[in-house]
Design a protein around this motif. Sequence first.
Motif, short mmCIF file in Angstrom:
data_model
loop_
_atom_site.label_atom_id
_atom_site.label_comp_id
_atom_site.label_asym_id
_atom_site.label_seq_id
_atom_site.Cartn_x
_atom_site.Cartn_y
_atom_site.Cartn_z
N GLY A 12 0.78 -1.24 0.00
CA GLY A 12 0.00 0.00 0.00
C GLY A 12 0.81 1.27 0.00
O GLY A 12 0.22 2.36 0.01
N CYS A 13 2.15 1.18 -0.01
CA CYS A 13 2.94 2.42 -0.08
C CYS A 13 2.67 3.15 -1.39
O CYS A 13 2.65 4.38 -1.43
CB CYS A 13 4.44 2.11 0.01
N HIS A 136 -8.23 -4.78 7.34
CA HIS A 136 -8.49 -3.45 7.92
C HIS A 136 -9.98 -3.11 8.02
O HIS A 136 -10.31 -1.92 8.08
CB HIS A 136 -7.75 -2.38 7.11
N SER A 137 -10.87 -4.11 8.04
CA SER A 137 -12.29 -3.74 8.21
C SER A 137 -12.49 -3.08 9.57
O SER A 137 -13.37 -2.23 9.74
CB SER A 137 -13.19 -4.96 8.05
N GLU A 174 9.63 -4.16 7.08
CA GLU A 174 9.46 -5.34 6.22
C GLU A 174 8.19 -5.26 5.38
O GLU A 174 8.17 -5.73 4.24
CB GLU A 174 9.42 -6.61 7.06
N GLN A 175 7.12 -4.73 5.95
CA GLN A 175 5.82 -4.78 5.24
C GLN A 175 5.52 -3.53 4.42
O GLN A 175 4.76 -3.59 3.45
CB GLN A 175 4.67 -5.01 6.24
N HIS A 176 6.02 -2.40 4.86
CA HIS A 176 5.85 -1.14 4.12
C HIS A 176 7.23 -0.49 4.04
O HIS A 176 7.48 0.57 4.64
CB HIS A 176 4.86 -0.22 4.84
N GLY A 329 -2.44 -2.79 3.60
CA GLY A 329 -1.55 -3.82 3.08
C GLY A 329 -1.40 -3.83 1.57
O GLY A 329 -0.36 -3.48 1.02
N GLN A 330 -2.45 -4.22 0.86
CA GLN A 330 -2.35 -4.43 -0.59
C GLN A 330 -2.26 -3.10 -1.33
O GLN A 330 -2.74 -2.07 -0.84
CB GLN A 330 -3.59 -5.17 -1.10
#
Length: 678
Positions: A12-13, A136-137, A174-176, A329-330
């Motif tokens: 999502g960056c 993220h709901s 690591e994730q973003h 995330g995505q």
Amino acid sequence: MNKIATICPYCGCGCGLYLHVENNTIVGVSPVRNHLVNKGSLCVKSWNCFEFVHHPDRLKYPLIKEKNGAFRRASWDEALRLVAARLLEIRKSSGPDSISIVSSAKSTNEENYVMMKFARAVIGTNNIDHCARLCHSSTVGGLADSFGSGAMTNSINEIVHAKLLFVIGSNTTEQHPMIGMHMLDAVDRGAVLIVADPRKTQIAGLAQFHLRHRPGTDVALLNGIMNVIIDDRLVDIPFVKRRTEKFDSFRALITKYPPEAVERITGVSAQDIKKVARLYATEKKAMLFYSMGITQHTTGVDNVCACANLTMLTGHIGLPMTGLNPLRGQNNVQGACDMGALPNVYSGYQEIRDPKSRKKFEMAWKVKLPRDPGLTLMEMFNGVLKGDTKALYIMGENPAVSNPDVTHTVNALKKLDFLVVQDIFLSDTAEYAHVVLPAATFAEKDGTFTNTERRVQKISAAIEPVGESKPDWEIICALSREMGYDLNYRATHEIMEEIALLTPIYRGILHHRLEGDSGLQWPCPSATHPGTPFLHRKKFAKGFGTFMPVDYVPPAEMPDSEFPFILTTGRTCFHYHTRTMSRRTSTLERECPECLIEINPSDADSLQIKHMNVVRVSSRRGVLTGRVYITENTPGGVVFMPFHFGEAPVNMLTNPALDPSAKIPEYKVCAVRIELIK
Ligand code: SF4
């Protein structure tokens, strides 16, 4: 060689990159130097983001399953005729709500909008959801309750100017990775970094304060911090008086959380809680970040509301270098939510229950629309097993690996009367489909992605679609016409024009305004509006910000004598989600070829397990085996596993217990047993 500017298809960056193309083949990638997010850098996934596009496993033509269970090649005409006929039949015999649609956080805004329109206007159901339900709901629901808008409040390029960064439940570097880069730049310039995470992640190792709370105790920790802020009279009283409501009931609850009591629940020392509370409250340029460590709990909405309470209590919202910043995330999970690929809202979070909104969409789409909210993702699979849901149409998602308790999901997939999967590879889920439709990748189509900071950016086709694959929006439009509804656009800019017309927060966002720079951040209410870098400046989206008093509730399943460890799940920097793309990328697969089960040395000793021994991990829902990686990074009593690997599907073990309002599953905590396989 041509260089085509586009956006990274992974996280999502929303980093800007060029695809280098020779003879309709992508041969390389390079970063956009002046892009506001990545500033001339890329992470390892993005440097390698083109190999999967040309992988021999790509789906190149439609497939229809024969009676013997094997797939055979079909023409587009035959496949679409079959899908249309079966969906119309099922709609006629069992009603429109017996069909459910899973949209995709990997597809463009235009494609999600078209899919949302297909579900509501063509099928006649609000049963549409996507993987935001799994990540993220709770953000969408919690922040709507607190602020009136469920998105990152501030911008990535503010991070470097902040003086304090409080990161909770996010393995950011690591994730973003590119947001992590901005955070480390801020630290280099003197910012204080506080990380709250049960695991010692890379960013936790770089923090001045690492609060290592027990998994699932976030509300207690945040309430403890707020207790100190109130006790020490560090509350931003003018902000609370002027901008918020329901402070008194919130304050009454917080008195139950003195730091000494919170230490007993969380394992974080009262002294550290006090230090962090005082630092965060007294630094004006303080940004708060969170991700799935906060959201993926049965108390996900409570966790999000507790974060929102903290920002309002200190007045750290509505200004640059402040705010509450959920890291999505995505690549286009923000956009899929914005486009209304959710069971209760149209695009721009316009409620389907609001008669004015419904009327507006009915007039635009020239059709009567269903009134009641539809099924959420997990409810769709439960509906199949109950016999209510007969058909599923899944676009670009892989629930056979990503859902919690996947045995339950696979049983549902097998029971369906009709399953259509539209994807770029024959995913684990597609194996159960009756018809598989080949979709184009990000590199083969035009459209827009919206990144985590609400930035809408243009992607451009670099090559022709591989084989007979087509962009998702073209497939959905062709199917709609086959079903008798004239869904027709000549190009994606026409879809965006319709989105802008019907969606106030996207009103000024048109393709021609997105060319050549870093896009526009919504809300963008007019064709001349420059976009909005930070939200809630003078007032909250809902008027007053609401303090939501939230009490600590333990996770749904805690360790006991039978299952004595807590299992928590997450990602590694080399793979993405269910690995459909990253495992077909040689560098990423070489760096991380298998699922390793992380445990603490003290637990390994007590179980007489050595590094890389093979163990059996079992929960009340399933069993899997894998090799052990012994590390201090995972605390005692906790096991960590990444969720990417179909070969060791950790979601065989996870608990499908849901947050009561957001319906997000508790991926971050369940009870497991570990046994050495001799
Ligand atoms: Fe792509 Fe995310 Fe890496 Fe940026 S940080 S290059 S968007 S995976």
